[in-house]
Enzyme design. Sequence first.
Site, mmCIF file in Angstrom:
data_model
loop_
_atom_site.group_PDB
_atom_site.id
_atom_site.type_symbol
_atom_site.label_atom_id
_atom_site.label_comp_id
_atom_site.label_asym_id
_atom_site.label_seq_id
_atom_site.Cartn_x
_atom_site.Cartn_y
_atom_site.Cartn_z
ATOM 1 N N ASP A 27 -0.983 -2.758 6.318
ATOM 2 C CA ASP A 27 0.317 -2.431 6.911
ATOM 3 C C ASP A 27 0.112 -2.032 8.362
ATOM 4 O O ASP A 27 -0.659 -1.104 8.652
ATOM 5 C CB ASP A 27 0.983 -1.282 6.144
ATOM 6 N N ASP A 74 12.518 -5.883 -2.368
ATOM 7 C CA ASP A 74 12.226 -4.455 -2.459
ATOM 8 C C ASP A 74 13.382 -3.805 -3.191
ATOM 9 O O ASP A 74 14.546 -4.009 -2.814
ATOM 10 C CB ASP A 74 12.087 -3.845 -1.063
#
EC number: 5.3.1.16
Length: 243
Positions: A8, A130
């Site tokens: 990330d 998500d």
Amino acid sequence: MLIIPAIDLKDGKCVRLKQGRMEDDTVFSDDPVATAQHWVNEGARRLHLVDLNGAFAGTPIHKPVVEAIAKAQPELPIQIGGGIRSLETIEHYLDAGVSFVIIGTKAVQDPEFVEQACKQFAGHIIVGIDAKDGMVATDGWANVTDVKATDLAKRFADAGVSSIVYTDIARDGMMQGVNVEQTVNLAQYSGLPVIASGGVTNLDDVRLLKGKPGILGAITGRAIYEGTLSLREAQLLLDQNTL
């Protein structure tokens, strides 16, 4: 089935967030290219990159870093998500050596865009879903919609999407275990291969996912960075034919 390390990217560094909160980050490395190499050395067969700044900005911020990782790992499948809202961006990443591009927020706001992308870049498009309590979240998880994750997945079943990355926000970065039931349910309901994300904490979680129908892989972040899960051991477990 694959164990896929997550890298990330925030402000040029490798970080992990808790439940997607940008202010709640832990920096694990300031050299993403070296981090990618580390996971390759540990046996990674695919990498999952997320441009966190890009997800919030709505446009890629870490293109040079992603390009550098792809250049350093020409044989390795790489998937990238975060801020991908145009066909030009998809083309740029694929030209740079990235294998799969993950469309998240834009898939909710403009499903036709996904269909268009699948036509133009067949086999290279992943939809990132998500969800919190089964409902889709967008814009770096800042906004929870009234769209059901299963309905969104079903919408893309015939579009030519290669797979779905399903993240359970409530569990992401919290080291609480993976939501196996919802992940398997999504795969069965949509008929698409699903990559599980969020909460893969130790070998027990990997065992729970192993052999489940429709599960292509599992993304893990904090667990491999903090050492509660060995990437090498996890992949070895998945490669064995016994449960």
